[in-house]
Design a protein around this motif. Structure first.
Motif, PDB file in Angstrom:
ATOM      1  N   ASP A  94      -4.175  15.847  -5.211  1.00 13.54           N
ATOM      2  CA  ASP A  94      -3.425  17.100  -5.233  1.00 13.54           C
ATOM      3  C   ASP A  94      -3.014  17.529  -3.826  1.00 13.54           C
ATOM      4  O   ASP A  94      -3.765  17.358  -2.870  1.00 13.54           O
ATOM      5  CB  ASP A  94      -4.276  18.202  -5.874  1.00 13.54           C
ATOM      6  CG  ASP A  94      -3.520  19.507  -5.991  1.00 13.54           C
ATOM      7  OD1 ASP A  94      -2.602  19.587  -6.832  1.00 13.54           O
ATOM      8  OD2 ASP A  94      -3.846  20.434  -5.215  1.00 13.54           O
ATOM      9  N   ASN A  95      -1.797  18.095  -3.748  1.00 14.57           N
ATOM     10  CA  ASN A  95      -1.289  18.702  -2.526  1.00 14.57           C
ATOM     11  C   ASN A  95      -0.571  19.985  -2.950  1.00 14.57           C
ATOM     12  O   ASN A  95       0.623  19.952  -3.271  1.00 14.57           O
ATOM     13  CB  ASN A  95      -0.342  17.751  -1.792  1.00 14.57           C
ATOM     14  CG  ASN A  95       0.375  18.425  -0.639  1.00 14.57           C
ATOM     15  OD1 ASN A  95      -0.005  19.493  -0.184  1.00 14.57           O
ATOM     16  ND2 ASN A  95       1.433  17.792  -0.173  1.00 14.57           N
ATOM     17  N   ASN A  96      -1.324  21.085  -3.022  1.00 19.62           N
ATOM     18  CA  ASN A  96      -0.747  22.388  -3.411  1.00 19.62           C
ATOM     19  C   ASN A  96       0.056  22.327  -4.707  1.00 19.62           C
ATOM     20  O   ASN A  96       1.170  22.825  -4.795  1.00 19.62           O
ATOM     21  CB  ASN A  96       0.124  22.954  -2.284  1.00 19.62           C
ATOM     22  CG  ASN A  96      -0.683  23.248  -1.050  1.00 19.62           C
ATOM     23  OD1 ASN A  96      -1.797  23.762  -1.140  1.00 19.62           O
ATOM     24  ND2 ASN A  96      -0.150  22.915   0.108  1.00 19.62           N
TER      25      ASN A  96
END
Length: 168
Positions: A94-96
């Protein structure tokens, strides 16, 4: 005057007790369990992912199992959690809110999905070889990671946290 042999009788009792103690130390008096075990892991780092190449990115990580006891011998298993995904089959980095699907495997051919042994997943399993004495024994296992190629991704750092559970 003492009867013959009376002087040696206490020695025989001590020798028998000493023999039982020695037999106990080498494991002949019953099965021995490791007194304590722990695991440590090197983080899995994929490096750069380029969605334009459509190539998968592969990496590895190691998990070390260390046990300490007077007598060490036995098996262990390590269950690998799902991370942010609902199941091991749906792991993602995950990245934001942006996601990259990835997978962890227990074999170099990347055919056995790492998990808790349920729903077709595999745990890491191993054996600590029999050793005698107040010692520490370790064994290192490798996990294999893959980010599938061809995924859309925005630039940035992606991550996931996996919980490892050791049973010994």
């Amino acid at each position: 005057m003492n009867p013959p042999g009376l002087l040696f009788r206490p020695f025989r009792i001590v020798a028998a007790a000493l023999l039982l103690t020695i037999l106990g130390m080498v494991g002949w008096v019953g099965p021995a369990q490791a007194q304590s075990c722990a695991i440590s892991a090197v983080p899995m780092a994929f490096g750069a992912y380029n969605p334009l190449t459509k190539a998968a990115v592969n990496t590895t990580a190691t998990v070390t199992t260390t046990c300490t006891a007077l007598i060490i011998a036995g098996t262990y298993s390590i269950a690998i959690g799902a991370g942010q995904g609902a199941t091991p089959a749906t792991r993602y980095l995950d990245n934001n809110g942006n996601r990259l699907n990835y997978q962890i495997y227990t074999d170099a051919a990347r055919t056995r999905v790492a998990g808790d042994g349920v729903a077709g997943t595999s745990m890491v399993t191993g054996t600590i070889a029999p050793l005698v004495g107040l010692i520490t024994a370790s064994r290192t296992d490798t996990l294999y990671g893959t980010i599938a190629g061809g995924q859309s991704a925005v630039p940035g750092s992606y991550g996931d946290t996996i919980i490892l559970q050791l049973t010994y």
